[in-house]
Design an enzyme around this catalytic site. Structure first.
Site, PDB file in Angstrom:
ATOM      1  CB  CYS A 119      -7.632   2.298  -7.276  1.00  0.00           C
ATOM      2  SG  CYS A 119      -6.160   2.962  -6.476  1.00  0.00           S
ATOM      3  CB  CYS A 123      -3.619   0.106  -7.896  1.00  0.00           C
ATOM      4  SG  CYS A 123      -4.452   0.833  -9.324  1.00  0.00           S
ATOM      5  CB  CYS A 166      -2.016   4.804  -9.209  1.00  0.00           C
ATOM      6  SG  CYS A 166      -2.884   4.019  -7.838  1.00  0.00           S
ATOM      7  CB  CYS A 185      -6.255 -10.011   2.789  1.00  0.00           C
ATOM      8  SG  CYS A 185      -6.596  -9.379   4.418  1.00  0.00           S
TER       9      CYS A 185
END
Length: 141
Positions: free
Chosen positions: A54, A103, A106, A128
């Site tokens: 991330c 994510c 976060c 995607c």
């Protein structure tokens, strides 16, 4: 896919902190669920072996062995690194239900997951994901 009942994110920052950390476009995609244009992302066509993290919090999201060519214009994966790496949320921004992927660490927007498209993958799923949401950490030789 159903909404996630995962624990709350562990990385929590104010909007000002996110704006300081991220570029304007990164902020729009990661924190406001915008989408980068197709076929322009850094990782759309890469074959580099490694881990995709991330961009906002450095959490491990996807591994290169789950990446495949879907020709959709964005990097595609058939599974996240672990089941608790991402969370799922229903998105109606285009007037119909889609499954947004965030994510789990976060709560940053990553992209969407689609099923039943006939891809020859072990999961029949296509994550995607916007390239701008990730940093590829190449595997050491």
């Amino acid at each position: 896919m159903a909404e996630s009942t995962a624990p709350q994110p562990t990385v929590i920052k104010s909007e000002a902190e996110w704006r300081q950390q991220l570029s304007d476009f990164e902020f729009q995609v990661l924190r406001r669920a915008a989408t980068e244009p197709p076929h322009v992302g850094e990782y759309t066509d890469t074959k580099t072996v490694g881990v995709y993290r991330c961009k906002a919090c450095d959490a491990e999201l996807f591994r290169s062995e789950t990446k495949f060519d879907s020709n959709c214009g964005w990097p595609s994966f058939f599974a996240p690194k672990d089941t608790d790496t991402v969370t799922y949320h229903t998105d109606h921004l285009l007037g119909y239900a889609r499954t947004e992927v965030r994510c789990a660490t976060c709560d940053s927007h990553l992209g969407h997951v689609f099923s039943g498209e006939g891809y020859a993958t072990p999961t029949d799923l296509r994550y995607c994901i916007n390239s701008i949401c990730m940093v590829l950490e190449p595997e050491e030789a």
